[in-house]
Design a protein around this motif. Structure first.
Motif, PDB file in Angstrom:
ATOM      1  N   ASP A 180     -11.567   0.481  21.793  1.00 50.31           N
ATOM      2  CA  ASP A 180     -12.168   0.515  20.462  1.00 50.31           C
ATOM      3  C   ASP A 180     -12.702   1.894  20.092  1.00 50.31           C
ATOM      4  OD1 ASP A 180     -11.777  -2.086  19.499  1.00 50.31           O
ATOM      5  OD2 ASP A 180     -13.407  -2.853  20.749  1.00 50.31           O
ATOM      6  N   ALA A 181     -12.354   2.348  18.902  1.00 58.94           N
ATOM      7  CA  ALA A 181     -12.833   3.625  18.360  1.00 58.94           C
ATOM      8  C   ALA A 181     -12.447   3.679  16.888  1.00 58.94           C
ATOM      9  CB  ALA A 181     -12.218   4.804  19.105  1.00 58.94           C
ATOM     10  N   LYS A 182     -13.183   4.437  16.129  1.00 57.26           N
ATOM     11  CA  LYS A 182     -12.895   4.574  14.707  1.00 57.26           C
ATOM     12  C   LYS A 182     -11.838   5.645  14.471  1.00 57.26           C
ATOM     13  CE  LYS A 182     -17.466   3.088  13.097  1.00 57.26           C
ATOM     14  NZ  LYS A 182     -18.673   3.474  12.321  1.00 57.26           N
ATOM     15  N   GLY A 183     -11.056   5.458  13.419  1.00 55.28           N
ATOM     16  CA  GLY A 183     -10.075   6.456  13.034  1.00 55.28           C
ATOM     17  C   GLY A 183      -8.648   6.039  13.335  1.00 55.28           C
ATOM     18  N   ARG A 184      -7.699   6.866  12.907  1.00 55.18           N
ATOM     19  CA  ARG A 184      -6.277   6.661  13.205  1.00 55.18           C
ATOM     20  C   ARG A 184      -5.994   7.317  14.550  1.00 55.18           C
ATOM     21  NH1 ARG A 184      -4.436   9.365   9.489  1.00 55.18           N
ATOM     22  NH2 ARG A 184      -3.383  11.103  10.525  1.00 55.18           N
ATOM     23  N   ILE A 185      -5.493   6.548  15.484  1.00 51.55           N
ATOM     24  CA  ILE A 185      -5.407   7.007  16.868  1.00 51.55           C
ATOM     25  C   ILE A 185      -3.961   7.194  17.314  1.00 51.55           C
ATOM     26  CG2 ILE A 185      -5.922   6.404  19.274  1.00 51.55           C
ATOM     27  CD1 ILE A 185      -8.409   4.976  18.282  1.00 51.55           C
ATOM     28  N   THR A 186      -3.718   8.302  18.010  1.00 49.36           N
ATOM     29  CA  THR A 186      -2.444   8.564  18.667  1.00 49.36           C
ATOM     30  C   THR A 186      -2.735   8.859  20.131  1.00 49.36           C
ATOM     31  OG1 THR A 186      -1.598   9.563  16.634  1.00 49.36           O
ATOM     32  CG2 THR A 186      -0.328   9.929  18.645  1.00 49.36           C
ATOM     33  N   TYR A 187      -1.971   8.214  21.022  1.00 53.81           N
ATOM     34  CA  TYR A 187      -2.190   8.392  22.462  1.00 53.81           C
ATOM     35  C   TYR A 187      -1.089   9.258  23.075  1.00 53.81           C
ATOM     36  CZ  TYR A 187      -5.514   4.453  22.375  1.00 53.81           C
ATOM     37  OH  TYR A 187      -6.572   3.620  22.125  1.00 53.81           O
ATOM     38  N   TYR A 188      -1.474  10.053  24.077  1.00 53.85           N
ATOM     39  CA  TYR A 188      -0.532  10.848  24.855  1.00 53.85           C
ATOM     40  C   TYR A 188      -0.937  10.799  26.326  1.00 53.85           C
ATOM     41  CZ  TYR A 188       0.468  13.051  20.317  1.00 53.85           C
ATOM     42  OH  TYR A 188       0.799  13.279  19.000  1.00 53.85           O
ATOM     43  N   THR A 230      -3.236  11.633  33.056  1.00 43.42           N
ATOM     44  CA  THR A 230      -4.441  11.685  32.234  1.00 43.42           C
ATOM     45  C   THR A 230      -4.145  11.107  30.861  1.00 43.42           C
ATOM     46  OG1 THR A 230      -5.239  13.657  33.381  1.00 43.42           O
ATOM     47  CG2 THR A 230      -6.176  13.192  31.205  1.00 43.42           C
ATOM     48  N   LEU A 231      -4.949  10.179  30.416  1.00 43.56           N
ATOM     49  CA  LEU A 231      -4.762   9.578  29.107  1.00 43.56           C
ATOM     50  C   LEU A 231      -5.520  10.395  28.063  1.00 43.56           C
ATOM     51  CD1 LEU A 231      -3.671   7.274  27.361  1.00 43.56           C
ATOM     52  CD2 LEU A 231      -5.767   5.995  27.886  1.00 43.56           C
ATOM     53  N   LEU A 232      -4.800  10.789  27.015  1.00 42.15           N
ATOM     54  CA  LEU A 232      -5.368  11.586  25.934  1.00 42.15           C
ATOM     55  C   LEU A 232      -5.230  10.823  24.624  1.00 42.15           C
ATOM     56  CD1 LEU A 232      -3.473  14.866  26.881  1.00 42.15           C
ATOM     57  CD2 LEU A 232      -5.844  14.339  27.486  1.00 42.15           C
ATOM     58  N   ARG A 233      -6.163  11.044  23.742  1.00 40.47           N
ATOM     59  CA  ARG A 233      -6.010  10.441  22.411  1.00 40.47           C
ATOM     60  C   ARG A 233      -6.525  11.403  21.350  1.00 40.47           C
ATOM     61  NH1 ARG A 233     -10.666   5.630  22.268  1.00 40.47           N
ATOM     62  NH2 ARG A 233     -12.469   6.995  21.906  1.00 40.47           N
ATOM     63  N   GLN A 234      -5.860  11.326  20.210  1.00 38.74           N
ATOM     64  CA  GLN A 234      -6.292  12.085  19.041  1.00 38.74           C
ATOM     65  C   GLN A 234      -6.712  11.082  17.974  1.00 38.74           C
ATOM     66  OE1 GLN A 234      -3.674  14.417  16.089  1.00 38.74           O
ATOM     67  NE2 GLN A 234      -4.423  15.979  17.491  1.00 38.74           N
ATOM     68  N   ALA A 237       7.047  19.089  23.005  1.00 37.74           N
ATOM     69  CA  ALA A 237       7.353  20.479  23.327  1.00 37.74           C
ATOM     70  C   ALA A 237       6.366  21.048  24.347  1.00 37.74           C
ATOM     71  CB  ALA A 237       7.333  21.326  22.053  1.00 37.74           C
ATOM     72  N   LEU A 238       5.202  20.429  24.453  1.00 38.57           N
ATOM     73  CA  LEU A 238       4.184  20.878  25.398  1.00 38.57           C
ATOM     74  C   LEU A 238       4.145  20.012  26.664  1.00 38.57           C
ATOM     75  CD1 LEU A 238       1.243  21.651  22.927  1.00 38.57           C
ATOM     76  CD2 LEU A 238       2.837  23.272  23.984  1.00 38.57           C
ATOM     77  N   GLY A 239       5.131  19.129  26.787  1.00 38.05           N
ATOM     78  CA  GLY A 239       5.203  18.304  27.981  1.00 38.05           C
ATOM     79  C   GLY A 239       4.347  17.059  27.939  1.00 38.05           C
ATOM     80  N   LEU A 240       3.855  16.701  26.767  1.00 40.53           N
ATOM     81  CA  LEU A 240       3.065  15.476  26.621  1.00 40.53           C
ATOM     82  C   LEU A 240       3.965  14.334  26.175  1.00 40.53           C
ATOM     83  CD1 LEU A 240      -0.133  16.845  24.847  1.00 40.53           C
ATOM     84  CD2 LEU A 240       0.201  16.368  27.284  1.00 40.53           C
ATOM     85  N   VAL A 241       3.629  13.126  26.602  1.00 39.50           N
ATOM     86  CA  VAL A 241       4.408  11.937  26.264  1.00 39.50           C
ATOM     87  C   VAL A 241       3.595  11.046  25.339  1.00 39.50           C
ATOM     88  CG1 VAL A 241       5.578   9.906  27.206  1.00 39.50           C
ATOM     89  CG2 VAL A 241       5.558  12.046  28.510  1.00 39.50           C
ATOM     90  N   TRP A 242       4.170  10.705  24.192  1.00 36.44           N
ATOM     91  CA  TRP A 242       3.516   9.774  23.276  1.00 36.44           C
ATOM     92  C   TRP A 242       3.494   8.392  23.900  1.00 36.44           C
ATOM     93  CZ3 TRP A 242       5.576   5.309  21.155  1.00 36.44           C
ATOM     94  CH2 TRP A 242       4.808   4.671  20.174  1.00 36.44           C
ATOM     95  N   LEU A 243       2.376   7.670  23.751  1.00 36.36           N
ATOM     96  CA  LEU A 243       2.251   6.324  24.304  1.00 36.36           C
ATOM     97  C   LEU A 243       2.015   5.305  23.198  1.00 36.36           C
ATOM     98  CD1 LEU A 243      -0.115   6.742  27.401  1.00 36.36           C
ATOM     99  CD2 LEU A 243       2.370   6.548  27.389  1.00 36.36           C
ATOM    100  N   ASP A 244       2.692   4.177  23.307  1.00 39.71           N
ATOM    101  CA  ASP A 244       2.368   3.027  22.483  1.00 39.71           C
ATOM    102  C   ASP A 244       0.952   2.583  22.857  1.00 39.71           C
ATOM    103  OD1 ASP A 244       3.589   0.551  20.845  1.00 39.71           O
ATOM    104  OD2 ASP A 244       2.348  -0.224  22.475  1.00 39.71           O
ATOM    105  N   GLU A 245       0.216   2.018  21.893  1.00 40.31           N
ATOM    106  CA  GLU A 245      -1.168   1.616  22.159  1.00 40.31           C
ATOM    107  C   GLU A 245      -1.272   0.571  23.274  1.00 40.31           C
ATOM    108  OE1 GLU A 245      -2.652   0.022  18.503  1.00 40.31           O
ATOM    109  OE2 GLU A 245      -1.009  -1.430  18.338  1.00 40.31           O
TER     110      GLU A 245
END
Length: 254
Positions: A174-182, A193-197, A231-239
């Protein structure tokens, strides 16, 4: 005689704040979204198993599993009184009735659904974390704070399986905003490492899930798109994959 399993489920449903605080529902919108997706997936699995494809997604499975099944008169009366008080979508009434009846049916006949996931548990947790959902004329499901398309039964059979329904995992989602995971590793690598924007009111918040503190912490700016991330070696993740990675991290810390 009182049906114990169905009575326990009915008490859970009675405790739900069906039209509760809007802010509370919004605060849990991301976990409610993954719970709804997991329910839609499980409903597809059960619908296929009991030939209820046309009734998917919000149905009472007992009607297809055993049309002769009945709760005790006492429990049935309590269920009927509860359903009369519900003012939301008829789909909510059907799934609540299904949850109560299936709980008892599976107690009496343990072979039923023995190899299938618990059908209604993700949806019950969804209700407990913010109350009802609505459906608009365009077919969207309103989760209170977010809209989602129900999609198709076949499409949801391909949804990543949500491997944990633990409250700590759901809270971490849970968090506010539009979230993208990598992640900096493959989605199946629990060491990644799990990252989110998060984009909230036009402002970007870049965060990493700290494995030691088991919480989200600020990190370096992340790319603005999945293409730039690749391009930076990060992988997009489904939620759903991101939620599973959180679950693996929490499990490994215990």
């Amino acid at each position: 005689m009182t049906d114990r399993a169905s009575s326990i489920m009915l008490e859970r449903l009675r405790a739900v704040e069906w039209t509760g605080d809007w802010e509370d529902a919004v605060a849990h919108v991301m976990s409610r979204r993954v719970l709804m997706r997991e329910y839609l997936r499980r409903a597809g699995v059960w619908a296929r198993a009991c030939s209820a494809d046309t009734a998917w997604p919000f149905f009472d499975a007992t009607e297809y599993l055993n049309s002769d099944f009945a709760l005790s008169p006492e429990t049935e009366a309590k269920l009927r009184d509860f359903l009369v008080q519900l003012t939301g979508d008829d789909a909510i009434k059907r799934t609540c009735a299904g949850a109560v009846r299936l709980a008892e049916l599976r107690t009496q006949r343990r072979a039923i659904g023995a190899d299938l996931p618990d059908l209604y548990e993700p949806l019950i947790l969804f209700y407990e974390r913010g109350g009802e959902f609505l459906r608009d004329n365009a077919g969207f499901i309103d989760l209170t704070g977010a809209l989602m398309r129900p999609g198709t039964l076949q499409g949801h059979l391909g949804t990543p399986v949500l491997r944990s329904l633990d409250s700590a995992v759901l809270d971490a989602v849970d968090a506010k905003g539009r979230i993208t995971y990598y992640t900096a590793a493959a989605a199946t690598d629990s060491e990644g490492t799990l990252l989110r924007q998060r984009v909230l009111q036009g402002e970007q918040h870049n965060e990493a899930f700290n494995r030691d503190g088991l919480r989200w912490e600020s990190t370096v700016p992340l790319p603005s798109s999945p293409e730039n991330a690749a391009a930076l070696g990060l992988v997009w993740l489904d939620e759903m994959e991101a939620t599973n990675l959180i679950a693996e991290t929490l499990a490994s810390s215990n």
